[in-house]
Design a protein around this motif. Sequence first.
Motif, PDB file in Angstrom:
ATOM      1  N   PRO A  49      45.328  38.239  44.030  1.00 24.22           N
ATOM      2  CA  PRO A  49      45.759  38.919  42.692  1.00 24.22           C
ATOM      3  C   PRO A  49      45.428  40.453  42.678  1.00 24.22           C
ATOM      4  O   PRO A  49      45.921  41.141  41.774  1.00 24.22           O
ATOM      5  N   ASP A  85      47.943  38.199  38.817  1.00 24.59           N
ATOM      6  CA  ASP A  85      48.438  39.544  39.193  1.00 24.59           C
ATOM      7  C   ASP A  85      47.591  40.726  38.112  1.00 24.59           C
ATOM      8  O   ASP A  85      47.640  40.466  36.756  1.00 24.59           O
ATOM      9  N   LYS A 311      54.571  44.497  46.594  1.00 20.36           N
ATOM     10  CA  LYS A 311      53.207  43.909  46.838  1.00 20.36           C
ATOM     11  C   LYS A 311      53.452  42.553  47.423  1.00 20.36           C
ATOM     12  O   LYS A 311      52.489  42.084  48.104  1.00 20.36           O
TER      13      LYS A 311
END
Length: 335
Positions: A49, A85, A311
């Motif tokens: 994360p 996240d 990402k």
Amino acid sequence: MDMSTVFTQRSLATTDVRIDLHPGYKRVFRQHELTVGLILPLETHPDSPQPAMRDHIAMAQRAEDLGVAALWARDIPFYDPTYGDVGQIFEPLIYLTHLAAATRHITLGTAGVVLPMREPLLLAKQLNSLDHLTDGRLVVGMSSGDRPSEYPVFGIDFETRGERFREAFRVYRNVSERAFPRFTSPHFGQSAGSLNMLPKPPYGRTPAIAVGRSQQTLSWVAENMDGFLGFVPDPEDLGGFAKDWQDVVQQTSGGDTFKPLAFGGFLYLHPKPNHPFKRIKGGFAIGSRALRHFLEQARDVEVNHVALNPKVTPRPYTEILEELGSIVLTVFSGK
């Protein structure tokens, strides 16, 4: 030029603001064209994360050199394991100021500031200052937030976020742009017009776009904001996505008005360049050549910008950036 002169000249209420003269806005949003932006951090971390934030300045500089039009910072005050996240970790306005010192031309934006949790008077001071200090490179994306767990920490009822968004936006625009503003707000104070906030925006108004509908109607967004950034549509839905926005802009602002349309989300850049569009959580997977074709389709229906967050791609960010540079950004350059 003496900055006190600038502030005095621009402290007057602006009646005919030419938002298309704002350098950051012009770089990202061009009528009949499409540009590409990247959502921070400029790092892949699909299994964690939290990014390491290594080499982020070098990545920002390389993105600028390759023709990326904008870097977008998310506003995530707390880590909620349910969402998994944390964005770029750093507070977005402070981080964008840091990036501004390391770059030259690239637009710096928020995607988006969670407006119901922000005090709009101080936010106006921050944004006006940052727009000056970046020489007009700031574009402010605003949202209502989508993480219910954060609202109680701020003492705010999650269900009121749409109303608070409108109220905060009115106060923000009033104190940001008007000389000696008058206003009364249930949550954000009042002013009888005896105080003025400086600096004023260097180009009359710092462009503000909605990131998502922010609990508002699309008509409200089109009437009050300078553009709209929605979620990535499927290829077959691009035409409808664009037409919905174009129709409401015409209804609220007139047929000759240009208000840009954008979309954004996670990008899994597939190692096979021709891999077709496939929906993933929070975005899409696609190969670089297929991505170029997808963006050509988007441009042809008058989508003006795409904000990508790679990402989730299990590849080094440098590799992703160079591939985007050689295959996608040669067509959709923000230089």
